[in-house]
Design a protein around this motif. Structure first.
Motif, PDB file in Angstrom:
ATOM      1  N   ASP A 185       0.830  -1.215   0.000  1.00 53.70           N
ATOM      2  CA  ASP A 185       0.000   0.000   0.000  1.00 53.70           C
ATOM      3  C   ASP A 185       0.860   1.259   0.000  1.00 53.70           C
ATOM      4  O   ASP A 185       0.488   2.276  -0.577  1.00 53.70           O
ATOM      5  CB  ASP A 185      -0.911   0.019   1.230  1.00 53.70           C
ATOM      6  N   LEU A 186       2.007   1.190   0.684  1.00 53.58           N
ATOM      7  CA  LEU A 186       2.924   2.334   0.734  1.00 53.58           C
ATOM      8  C   LEU A 186       4.330   1.867   0.402  1.00 53.58           C
ATOM      9  O   LEU A 186       4.883   0.997   1.074  1.00 53.58           O
ATOM     10  CB  LEU A 186       2.906   2.978   2.133  1.00 53.58           C
ATOM     11  N   LEU A 187       4.884   2.446  -0.649  1.00 53.12           N
ATOM     12  CA  LEU A 187       6.265   2.167  -1.046  1.00 53.12           C
ATOM     13  C   LEU A 187       7.170   3.228  -0.437  1.00 53.12           C
ATOM     14  O   LEU A 187       6.952   4.432  -0.637  1.00 53.12           O
ATOM     15  CB  LEU A 187       6.396   2.250  -2.577  1.00 53.12           C
ATOM     16  N   MET A 188       8.200   2.812   0.308  1.00 56.91           N
ATOM     17  CA  MET A 188       9.183   3.751   0.838  1.00 56.91           C
ATOM     18  C   MET A 188      10.537   3.398   0.224  1.00 56.91           C
ATOM     19  O   MET A 188      11.095   2.330   0.508  1.00 56.91           O
ATOM     20  CB  MET A 188       9.234   3.686   2.369  1.00 56.91           C
ATOM     21  N   LEU A 189      11.037   4.288  -0.612  1.00 60.63           N
ATOM     22  CA  LEU A 189      12.238   4.005  -1.395  1.00 60.63           C
ATOM     23  C   LEU A 189      13.325   5.028  -1.073  1.00 60.63           C
ATOM     24  O   LEU A 189      13.096   6.235  -1.154  1.00 60.63           O
ATOM     25  CB  LEU A 189      11.914   4.054  -2.896  1.00 60.63           C
ATOM     26  N   ASP A 190      14.506   4.533  -0.728  1.00 66.42           N
ATOM     27  CA  ASP A 190      15.648   5.398  -0.413  1.00 66.42           C
ATOM     28  C   ASP A 190      16.628   5.362  -1.584  1.00 66.42           C
ATOM     29  O   ASP A 190      17.307   4.360  -1.803  1.00 66.42           O
ATOM     30  CB  ASP A 190      16.315   4.927   0.879  1.00 66.42           C
ATOM     31  N   GLU A 191      16.678   6.450  -2.340  1.00 70.83           N
ATOM     32  CA  GLU A 191      17.546   6.582  -3.521  1.00 70.83           C
ATOM     33  C   GLU A 191      17.356   5.408  -4.496  1.00 70.83           C
ATOM     34  O   GLU A 191      18.311   4.689  -4.819  1.00 70.83           O
ATOM     35  CB  GLU A 191      19.014   6.681  -3.104  1.00 70.83           C
ATOM     36  N   PRO A 192      16.154   5.189  -5.000  1.00 73.96           N
ATOM     37  CA  PRO A 192      15.925   4.048  -5.895  1.00 73.96           C
ATOM     38  C   PRO A 192      16.570   4.210  -7.269  1.00 73.96           C
ATOM     39  O   PRO A 192      16.692   3.235  -7.996  1.00 73.96           O
ATOM     40  CB  PRO A 192      14.395   4.020  -6.029  1.00 73.96           C
ATOM     41  N   THR A 193      16.975   5.439  -7.630  1.00 76.47           N
ATOM     42  CA  THR A 193      17.526   5.654  -8.973  1.00 76.47           C
ATOM     43  C   THR A 193      19.021   5.351  -9.055  1.00 76.47           C
ATOM     44  O   THR A 193      19.595   5.407 -10.142  1.00 76.47           O
ATOM     45  CB  THR A 193      17.276   7.104  -9.433  1.00 76.47           C
ATOM     46  N   ASN A 194      19.663   5.039  -7.913  1.00 71.71           N
ATOM     47  CA  ASN A 194      21.077   4.633  -7.963  1.00 71.71           C
ATOM     48  C   ASN A 194      21.223   3.364  -8.812  1.00 71.71           C
ATOM     49  O   ASN A 194      20.384   2.474  -8.742  1.00 71.71           O
ATOM     50  CB  ASN A 194      21.611   4.350  -6.553  1.00 71.71           C
TER      51      ASN A 194
END
Length: 651
Positions: A185-194
């Motif tokens: 339901d909630l995506l928490m992404l830390d610097e996903p574009t690395n």
């Protein structure tokens, strides 16, 4: 509401990291979390994910809300194959599918013919489980796996590839693919574009924009934030503040907010000065003592506005060449690179030229050999074929994205001093201070530095070199948003020649004057920045498609005289199809134009609304009336554009 955090605090000993941070994420909302390196963004995400404790505050989420958290550079560690790991996400569906197969076998068993009650029970169970399987996406399971793996760059990998054999970057991408398949339901992404190339980045953006759940993302990729998020939460000086809109809108709102608060502060200071002067001048006069005392009481009761805090300290540097190079800087002719004589080359026939003062960006998918080509240019690798010729008086400085040229055993001070021993310690310390290394920071070991700190050390060495030719490999990696902007300003003022690799599309748009696209067969060149390159590629693809359709139609028309009527019908059908495709392209182009115009009008409306909150406007009837008229006109224009956009989108 999916998640709400209120007044979160976190300290390490006496050092405060977070001090009263609040945040809320609603259904289908996309929130970007920004701040300088070390502001506490990753710490905050870990707290929200339940992986770290906090000192005080409250976190609320409904019991049904599922949260998926991907930490920065968290590679997937598994002894399974790619396919096994992805299928594990759908374990309940796989179990349900196995149960359905067993139920089908039981229903087909002729021995049940005499047991009608048992037969009805099996049919009812089969219907219930079949509906559940369909409702939970059982029939789309394998399609979703293939789609996500292809989008994340694993389309060419055999499904039975062991995860243990993948590189660190590939494991990180696979971890992101798995969490996308989980669809929390909630995506928490830390610097996903690395570790993502531009093609994968674009796919990820499109996927997340249509994602059914909410998203909270930490990112330094401004292009990514602009395309994805609908709100920005900034953590600055241990506190948080929320802004509506994407990253560009946040920057405008923050600047406007600072100007308003500064003017309010300055206006109050002027008023205080006048009142204090009146008190000092009149307090001793018998005729004016009462008025002076009244003003003094007013001053004592006045709720004073604090001077607004400006931007936090930024790195400060510039690249100044020691001397000018010749006009012809670099000539690359038919360069090829292979890792062995037996192996097929990574690329061949790579050719381009650079003249003094030019800025060129080298792009291409991960693994194509961009960094390897730069190594050939700097002399650290010999090309398998072709030539690299440098012009006269060219002084090169090379920025390595892996920071392999830094000695981990040195302190920050020693790292610069060992390369430039003629400089005085005070001068070295001043330079490091410009790169935000002050006091005891210069005595830190390079091995103990964060990625952003190592990047700043490497840039300081680059600046001191006085080169007139800069070769930069992913220079914005590890830099926070503020440092990226400082680097851009320094490079824009650089009077030499610049060649760089970057996946940062915002940086590419701002810096590139020419784009060099590397592929296995060589290099294609495009004038302009990244957006110009994308537009030209789309034009070329459309032309190629039309030419292919025309050739196909001509072939059908001349296939034989015995089918004249059929050929005529085919030609007419082709013309109709061609016209339909042309109209569809025009429709899509107009939709894009409308979306840009809508965004522009929304920004203009927001600016007018901010202006109308300023005291000098809302206290001036004529000025306020003028702003209201302008606001009404722009809102009418916005309504017309939305109507046209809805009509086109529904076709």
């Amino acid at each position: 509401m999916l998640l709400q955090a209120t007044g979160i605090t976190k300290s390490y000993g006496i050092q405060s990291v977070l001090d009263g941070i609040s945040l809320q994420v609603n259904e289908k909302e996309r929130v970007g979390l920004v701040g300088v390196n070390g502001a506490g963004k990753s710490t905050f995400l870990q707290i929200l994910a339940g992986e770290m404790s906090f000192d005080s505050g409250q976190i609320h989420k409904s019991r049904e809300t599922t949260i998926g958290y991907l930490a920065q550079n968290s590679g997937l560690q598994s002894d399974k194959t790619i396919q096994e790991e992805m299928l594990a996400v759908f374990a309940p569906l796989i179990e349900a599918e196995a149960e359905l197969r067993q139920l089908e076998a039981d229903i087909a068993d002729p021995r049940l013919a005499d047991d009608s009650k048992r037969y009805e029970e099996l049919l009812e169970r089969y219907a219930i489980r079949s509906d559940w399987f369909k409702d939970h996406g059982g029939y789309e399971m394998n399609t979703r796996i293939r789609s996500v793996l292809h989008g994340m760059g694993f389309g060419g990998f055999p499904p039975d590839t062991p995860i243990a054999t993948l590189s660190g970057g590939q494991k990180t991408r696979l971890a992101l693919a798995r969490i996308l398949l989980q669809a929390p339901d909630l995506l928490m992404l830390d610097e996903p574009t690395n570790h993502l190339d531009i093609e994968t980045l674009t796919w990820l953006e499109d996927y997340l924009r249509s994602y059914a759940g909410g998203i909270l993302v930490v990112s330094h990729d401004r292009y990514f934030l602009d395309r994805l998020v609908t709100a920005i939460v900034e953590i600055e000086r241990h506190r948080s503040r929320r802004y509506t809109g994407n990253y560009s809108r946040y920057m405008d709102l923050k600047a406007a907010e600072y100007e308003i608060r500064l003017k309010q502060y300055e206006k109050q200071q002027d008023e205080i000065s006048r009142m204090e002067e009146f008190v000092q001048r009149n307090i001793v006069r018998a005729s004016t003592t009462k008025r002076a005392q009244s003003r003094r009481k007013t001053l004592d009761k006045l709720e004073r506005i604090d001077r607004p805090l400006g931007d936090m300290k930024k790195a400060s540097f510039s690249f100044e060449p020691d001397f000018m190079s010749g006009k012809e800087v670099l000539q690359v002719q038919n360069v090829a690179v292979a890792f062995s004589e037996e192996a097929a080359p990574l690329f061949r026939n790579a050719s381009f030229e650079l003249r003094r003062g030019e800025t060129a960006a080298l792009i291409g998918p991960n693994g194509i050999g961009k960094s390897t080509l730069l190594q050939c240019l700097t002399g650290t690798r010999e090309p398998s074929a072709g030539t690299v010729n440098w012009g006269t008086k060219v002084k090169i400085a090379y920025y390595d994205q892996e920071q392999t040229r830094l000695n981990p055993r040195n302190t920050v001070l020693e790292e610069l001093w060992s390369e430039y021993p003629m400089l005085e310690e005070a001068r070295i310390r001043t330079i490091l201070g410009n790169f935000l290394f002050s006091g005891e920071d210069v005595l830190k070991k390079v091995a103990a530095l964060s990625g952003g700190e190592k990047a700043r050390v490497a840039l300081s060495k680059l600046m001191l070199r006085g080169a007139n030719m800069l070769i930069l490999d992913e220079p914005t990696n590890h830099l926070d948003l503020v440092s990226r902007e400082v680097l851009e300003s320094a490079l824009i003022d650089f009077e030499g020649t610049l060649l760089f690799i970057s996946h940062d599309r915002y940086f590419l748009n701002k810096m590139a004057e020419r784009v060099l696209e590397l592929h296995p067969g060589g290099i294609d060149q495009y004038l302009g920045n990244y957006d110009d390159y994308i537009e030209k590629k789309q034009e070329l693809e459309a032309i190629a498609l039309e030419e292919a359709e025309l050739a196909s139609a001509k072939g059908a028309k001349t296939a034989g005289s015995g089918a004249f009527t059929a050929d005529k019908g085919t030609a007419l059908s082709y013309e109709a199809e061609k016209q339909a495709k042309r109209e569809e392209r025009n429709r899509q182009r107009r939709i894009s134009e409308l979306e840009e115009n809508i965004a522009g009008l929304e920004e203009a409306i927001a600016r007018i609304e901010i202006e109308m909150t300023k005291p000098e406007v809302f206290q001036d009837y004529m000025a306020l009336q003028e702003h209201e008229g302008d606001l009404k006109l722009k809102k009418e224009q916005l309504g017309n554009l939305f109507s046209e956009w809805e009509n086109l989108a529904d076709e």
